[in-house]
Design a protein around this motif. Structure first.
Motif, PDB file in Angstrom:
ATOM      1  N   ASP A 132      -2.886  22.110   4.021  1.00  0.00           N
ATOM      2  CA  ASP A 132      -2.262  23.439   3.882  1.00  0.00           C
ATOM      3  C   ASP A 132      -0.431  22.418   4.457  1.00  0.00           C
ATOM      4  N   ALA A 133       0.436  22.963   4.053  1.00  0.00           N
ATOM      5  CA  ALA A 133       1.419  22.385   4.443  1.00  0.00           C
ATOM      6  C   ALA A 133       2.180  23.007   6.389  1.00  0.00           C
ATOM      7  N   SER A 134       1.199  24.458   5.332  1.00  0.00           N
ATOM      8  CA  SER A 134       1.748  24.735   6.933  1.00  0.00           C
ATOM      9  C   SER A 134       0.792  24.758   8.117  1.00  0.00           C
ATOM     10  N   ASP A 135       0.042  24.210   8.527  1.00  0.00           N
ATOM     11  CA  ASP A 135      -0.584  23.586   8.938  1.00  0.00           C
ATOM     12  C   ASP A 135      -0.309  22.777   9.835  1.00  0.00           C
ATOM     13  N   GLU A 178       0.579  -0.638  -0.106  1.00  0.00           N
ATOM     14  CA  GLU A 178      -0.100   0.191  -0.167  1.00  0.00           C
ATOM     15  C   GLU A 178       0.587   1.255  -0.153  1.00  0.00           C
ATOM     16  N   LEU A 179       2.144   1.112   0.511  1.00  0.00           N
ATOM     17  CA  LEU A 179       2.771   2.110   0.704  1.00  0.00           C
ATOM     18  C   LEU A 179       3.505   2.533  -0.875  1.00  0.00           C
ATOM     19  N   ILE A 180       3.760   1.165  -1.102  1.00  0.00           N
ATOM     20  CA  ILE A 180       4.727   1.425  -2.837  1.00  0.00           C
ATOM     21  C   ILE A 180       3.365   2.030  -3.618  1.00  0.00           C
ATOM     22  N   GLU A 181       2.312   1.933  -3.163  1.00  0.00           N
ATOM     23  CA  GLU A 181       1.138   2.305  -4.691  1.00  0.00           C
ATOM     24  C   GLU A 181       1.232   3.681  -4.108  1.00  0.00           C
ATOM     25  N   ILE A 182       0.906   4.214  -3.003  1.00  0.00           N
ATOM     26  CA  ILE A 182       0.472   5.598  -2.186  1.00  0.00           C
ATOM     27  C   ILE A 182       1.931   6.523  -2.365  1.00  0.00           C
ATOM     28  N   GLU A 183       2.965   5.753  -3.160  1.00  0.00           N
ATOM     29  CA  GLU A 183       4.006   6.900  -3.390  1.00  0.00           C
ATOM     30  C   GLU A 183       3.796   6.734  -4.892  1.00  0.00           C
ATOM     31  N   ARG A 184       4.035   5.616  -5.759  1.00  0.00           N
ATOM     32  CA  ARG A 184       3.395   6.070  -6.955  1.00  0.00           C
ATOM     33  C   ARG A 184       2.316   7.491  -7.247  1.00  0.00           C
ATOM     34  N   VAL A 185       1.464   7.085  -6.939  1.00  0.00           N
ATOM     35  CA  VAL A 185       0.735   7.874  -7.228  1.00  0.00           C
ATOM     36  C   VAL A 185       1.104   9.265  -6.448  1.00  0.00           C
ATOM     37  N   LEU A 186       1.719   9.661  -5.901  1.00  0.00           N
ATOM     38  CA  LEU A 186       1.695  10.778  -5.192  1.00  0.00           C
ATOM     39  C   LEU A 186       3.108  11.625  -6.039  1.00  0.00           C
ATOM     40  N   ALA A 187       4.571  10.849  -6.448  1.00  0.00           N
ATOM     41  CA  ALA A 187       5.121  10.956  -7.442  1.00  0.00           C
ATOM     42  C   ALA A 187       4.718  11.326  -8.337  1.00  0.00           C
ATOM     43  N   ALA A 188       3.346  11.072  -8.877  1.00  0.00           N
ATOM     44  CA  ALA A 188       2.913  11.246 -10.745  1.00  0.00           C
ATOM     45  C   ALA A 188       2.276  12.244 -10.195  1.00  0.00           C
ATOM     46  N   ALA A 189       2.148  12.739  -9.035  1.00  0.00           N
ATOM     47  CA  ALA A 189       0.755  13.819  -9.646  1.00  0.00           C
ATOM     48  C   ALA A 189       0.999  15.269 -10.099  1.00  0.00           C
ATOM     49  N   ILE A 200      -4.140   8.204   6.371  1.00  0.00           N
ATOM     50  CA  ILE A 200      -2.687   9.278   5.467  1.00  0.00           C
ATOM     51  C   ILE A 200      -3.432  10.915   5.306  1.00  0.00           C
ATOM     52  N   LEU A 201      -2.498  11.938   5.575  1.00  0.00           N
ATOM     53  CA  LEU A 201      -3.010  13.149   5.133  1.00  0.00           C
ATOM     54  C   LEU A 201      -1.812  14.031   4.302  1.00  0.00           C
ATOM     55  N   LEU A 202      -2.305  14.217   2.956  1.00  0.00           N
ATOM     56  CA  LEU A 202      -1.749  15.284   2.276  1.00  0.00           C
ATOM     57  C   LEU A 202      -1.575  16.821   3.106  1.00  0.00           C
ATOM     58  N   ALA A 203      -0.803  17.031   2.780  1.00  0.00           N
ATOM     59  CA  ALA A 203      -0.191  18.222   3.163  1.00  0.00           C
ATOM     60  C   ALA A 203       1.176  18.781   2.065  1.00  0.00           C
ATOM     61  N   THR A 204      -0.305  19.284   1.503  1.00  0.00           N
ATOM     62  CA  THR A 204      -0.031  20.211  -0.387  1.00  0.00           C
ATOM     63  C   THR A 204       0.885  21.910   0.644  1.00  0.00           C
ATOM     64  N   ARG A 205       2.188  20.807  -0.739  1.00  0.00           N
ATOM     65  CA  ARG A 205       3.301  22.987  -0.657  1.00  0.00           C
ATOM     66  C   ARG A 205       3.038  23.496  -1.859  1.00  0.00           C
ATOM     67  N   SER A 206       3.330  24.579  -1.430  1.00  0.00           N
ATOM     68  CA  SER A 206       4.038  25.215  -2.998  1.00  0.00           C
ATOM     69  C   SER A 206       5.219  24.216  -3.636  1.00  0.00           C
ATOM     70  N   THR A 207       4.982  24.737  -5.203  1.00  0.00           N
ATOM     71  CA  THR A 207       6.150  24.366  -5.712  1.00  0.00           C
ATOM     72  C   THR A 207       7.114  25.031  -5.570  1.00  0.00           C
ATOM     73  N   GLY A 208       8.483  24.665  -5.522  1.00  0.00           N
ATOM     74  CA  GLY A 208       9.731  24.577  -5.145  1.00  0.00           C
ATOM     75  C   GLY A 208       9.764  25.371  -3.495  1.00  0.00           C
ATOM     76  N   ARG A 209       9.142  25.041  -3.188  1.00  0.00           N
ATOM     77  CA  ARG A 209       9.673  24.890  -1.549  1.00  0.00           C
ATOM     78  C   ARG A 209       9.802  23.261  -0.843  1.00  0.00           C
ATOM     79  N   LYS A 255       8.195  13.078   1.019  1.00  0.00           N
ATOM     80  CA  LYS A 255       8.240  14.238   0.567  1.00  0.00           C
ATOM     81  C   LYS A 255       7.955  13.521  -0.168  1.00  0.00           C
ATOM     82  N   PHE A 256       7.468  14.336  -1.345  1.00  0.00           N
ATOM     83  CA  PHE A 256       7.133  14.987  -3.369  1.00  0.00           C
ATOM     84  C   PHE A 256       6.732  16.170  -3.603  1.00  0.00           C
TER      85      PHE A 256
END
Length: 89
Positions: free
Chosen positions: A41-44, A7-18, A80-89, A52-53
């Protein structure tokens, strides 16, 4: 329910290609209906991410006890919690 290696591998695949939209969140909810999938938001989030992705920090949620908390232990993860980051951080 604990997160297994597959499951972790599959989650990684989805997020790496996000893509820069919410489709990865929807895809994870579709593939893992047994998991609580939350986003913010990642700041939360002050805890270190499990992984990290480019667009997200992945945190594991432990809801086994009365209080929900972030965990680094996949065996205790109920979501799981997806904390969205701005690109470039």
């Amino acid at each position: 329910m604990a997160l297994g290696t597959d499951e972790l591998i599959e989650i990684e695949r989805v997020l790496a290609a996000a893509q820069p939209d919410a489709s990865s969140f929807s895809e994870l909810r579709r593939r893992f209906p047994q998991l609580a999938v939350t986003r913010c938001d990642a700041s939360d989030v002050t805890e270190q991410p499990f992984l990290k992705f480019p667009r997200f920090d992945l945190h594991l949620i432990d809801g086994c006890d009365r209080c929900v908390q972030i965990t680094a232990d996949p065996a205790r993860a109920t979501g799981i919690l997806l904390a969205t980051r701005s690109t470039g951080r």
